[in-house]
Design an enzyme around this catalytic site. Structure first.
Site, PDB file in Angstrom:
ATOM      1  CG  PHE A   1      17.073  40.146  43.277  1.00  0.00           C
ATOM      2  CD1 PHE A   1      15.706  40.323  43.134  1.00  0.00           C
ATOM      3  CD2 PHE A   1      17.766  39.482  42.268  1.00  0.00           C
ATOM      4  CE1 PHE A   1      15.032  39.862  42.006  1.00  0.00           C
ATOM      5  CE2 PHE A   1      17.103  39.023  41.127  1.00  0.00           C
ATOM      6  CZ  PHE A   1      15.731  39.212  40.999  1.00  0.00           C
TER       7      PHE A   1
ATOM      8  CG  ASP B   1      23.441  35.633  45.092  1.00  0.00           C
ATOM      9  OD1 ASP B   1      24.219  35.795  44.124  1.00  0.00           O
ATOM     10  OD2 ASP B   1      22.201  35.724  44.991  1.00  0.00           O
TER      11      ASP B   1
ATOM     12  CE  LYS C   1      23.025  39.950  37.928  1.00  0.00           C
ATOM     13  NZ  LYS C   1      22.077  40.286  36.869  1.00  0.00           N
TER      14      LYS C   1
HETATM   15  C1  LIG Z   1      22.751  38.731  43.476  1.00  0.00           C
HETATM   16  C2  LIG Z   1      21.859  38.104  42.459  1.00  0.00           C
HETATM   17  N1  LIG Z   1      21.481  36.826  42.612  1.00  0.00           N
HETATM   18  C3  LIG Z   1      20.699  36.212  41.721  1.00  0.00           C
HETATM   19  C4  LIG Z   1      20.232  36.874  40.604  1.00  0.00           C
HETATM   20  C5  LIG Z   1      19.359  36.157  39.617  1.00  0.00           C
HETATM   21  O1  LIG Z   1      20.085  35.898  38.477  1.00  0.00           O
HETATM   22  P1  LIG Z   1      19.328  35.534  37.094  1.00  0.00           P
HETATM   23  O2  LIG Z   1      18.599  36.766  36.682  1.00  0.00           O
HETATM   24  O3  LIG Z   1      20.436  35.137  36.170  1.00  0.00           O
HETATM   25  O4  LIG Z   1      18.415  34.407  37.401  1.00  0.00           O
HETATM   26  C6  LIG Z   1      20.600  38.205  40.395  1.00  0.00           C
HETATM   27  C7  LIG Z   1      20.103  38.948  39.218  1.00  0.00           C
HETATM   28  O5  LIG Z   1      20.087  40.141  39.172  1.00  0.00           O
HETATM   29  C8  LIG Z   1      21.427  38.833  41.345  1.00  0.00           C
HETATM   30  O6  LIG Z   1      21.807  40.112  41.202  1.00  0.00           O
END
Ligand SMILES: Cc1ncc(COP(=O)(O)O)c(C=O)c1O
Length: 390
Positions: A135, A220, A249
């Site tokens: 994700f 990520d 986050k």
């Molecule tokens: C690993 C990861 N990358 C990217 C995102 C996307 O982040 P945002 O919701 O701040 O766009 C999330 C959100 O849950 C995530 O867990």
């Protein structure tokens, strides 16, 4: 009219029904609009690092906002530079880019990989490899790197050049990375996909294949970063150094921020390649700096490690728990009966918030300030709900 009814009348219908309206928070506790108190093991989806209502980021935000809140990236401002210095020192990477969310951080990282790929290998070197279960966010590029047809199909056509391969499958990795690969995007522990830990051997192989083909290895760390796994960044636990990481986050304890940190790349962005109005705004950067300071001053990384171990070992002993996986305070509980949604509802009725990250697993990602009593309370609640269920 309730908050929920008012929301239903005016908000878009992109989110599944929300079970509660929360009105107040303090540390690991939140209260709903009926006055019920909950132990919050969701933390705004791994965001509220210091717990709800921590004074440090709020005071830093207010103080900086009163002096100079926003300038855009047409000008320098000191808090953004200080935040970049701090994050580069913590990660041993050399360059920072700031934005406003995890998806935007991944968009920027994908563009960085393609800029690099085009520079060193020409226009065909644009492939982005990511993993099944990944994700990376909901914007079009991040979505193209994300796994799952249901999330993607309604919005096609998505950008091309993306493919996902099975996680921890070395043969698939060797097959996928080649001369046309610009970047490989991996969550060291997949969050939304179910708290799936990526093997160190897989990460190491990704590193050597990226080296062999001059592609960028991007981790990520939007969910794993800022102490959550018991290290500042999950890559530090694996011993594999990426070329870039993305963050969001936990970085500013709920203030909107995203970041890309990368090693110095002569093939990287050139002036005008990328940008955002708000990224690195002084007030938000000050809030992030205060968050990082509190994480360090209060040894929250050590606490994540200690409380994570206590939580994991306590849960492993609960009848009906098949397995616990993850690291630090990023854990998933796999349930023998596979009834994650029902157990989530049962826990909520007992005043504990978790989220079901699959049909069979619950995710626990509490604030990093959680203490031993709260951990024990969470374990007892899981025990009680599973007993009542069985
Ligand atoms: C690993 C990861 N990358 C990217 C995102 C996307 O982040 P945002 O919701 O701040 O766009 C999330 C959100 O849950 C995530 O867990």
């Amino acid at each position: 009219m309730s908050i929920a009814d008012r929301g239903d009348a005016v908000m878009m219908t992109n989110y599944p029904p929300r079970p509660l309206a929360l009105v107040r928070g303090e540390g690991c506790w939140v209260w709903d609009d009926a006055g019920n108190r909950y132990l919050d093991l969701v933390a705004g989806i791994a965001v509220v690092t210091l717990g709800h209502g921590h004074p440090a980021p709020i005071a830093a935000l207010a103080e900086q906002a009163a002096v100079l809140g926003h300038v855009s990236n047409l000008y320098w401002s000191e808090p953004a530079v200080a935040l970049a210095e701090r994050l580069c020192a913590l990660s041993d990477l050399q360059r920072a880019f700031f934005c406003n969310s995890g998806a935007e951080a991944n968009e920027a990282a994908i563009k960085l990989a393609r800029r690099h790929g085009g520079t060193v290998g020409g226009p065909t070197k644009h492939g982005i490899v990511s993993l099944e279960g990944a994700f990376h966010g909901r914007t079009m590029g991040a979505l193209a790197a994300t796994w799952g047809e249901a999330k993607k199909a309604p919005f096609e056509p998505l950008p091309t050049g993306f493919r996902q391969i099975p996680r921890n499958d070395l043969a698939a990795l060797r097959d996928a990375i080649g001369p046309d690969t610009a970047g490989v995007l991996i969550e060291p522990i997949q969050g939304e996909g179910g708290v799936n830990v990526i093997d160190d051997a897989f990460l190491a192989e990704a590193r050597s294949l990226c080296d062999a083909h001059d592609a960028l290895l991007i981790f990520d760390e939007v969910q794993t970063g800022i102490g959550r796994t018991g290290a500042w960044f999950a890559f530090q636990r694996s011993g594999v150094r990426p070329d870039a990481i993305t963050l969001a986050k936990g970085l500013a304890c709920g203030l909107p921020i995203g970041a890309v940190l990368a090693r110095d790349l002569s093939s990287g962005f050139r002036p005008g390649d990328h940008g955002t109005t708000y990224g690195g705004s002084p007030a938000i950067a000050a809030g992030a700096l205060a968050t990082l300071k509190a994480v360090e001053d209060d040894d929250l990384i050590g606490n994540a490690q200690r409380m994570g171990e206590r939580l994991a070992s306590g849960l492993r002993a609960v009848p009906g728990v098949a397995a616990v996986r993850g690291a630090g305070l990023m854990l998933a509980v796999e349930l023998s009966a596979g009834n994650a949604a029902a157990v989530m509802v049962g826990l909520r009725a007992r005043g504990v918030l978790v989220n079901a990250v699959s049909d069979t697993a619950l995710r626990l990602i509490p604030p990093l300030v959680i203490d031993a009593d709260q951990v024990d309370l969470a374990i007892a609640a899981v025990h009680a709900v599973l007993q009542a269920d069985g």
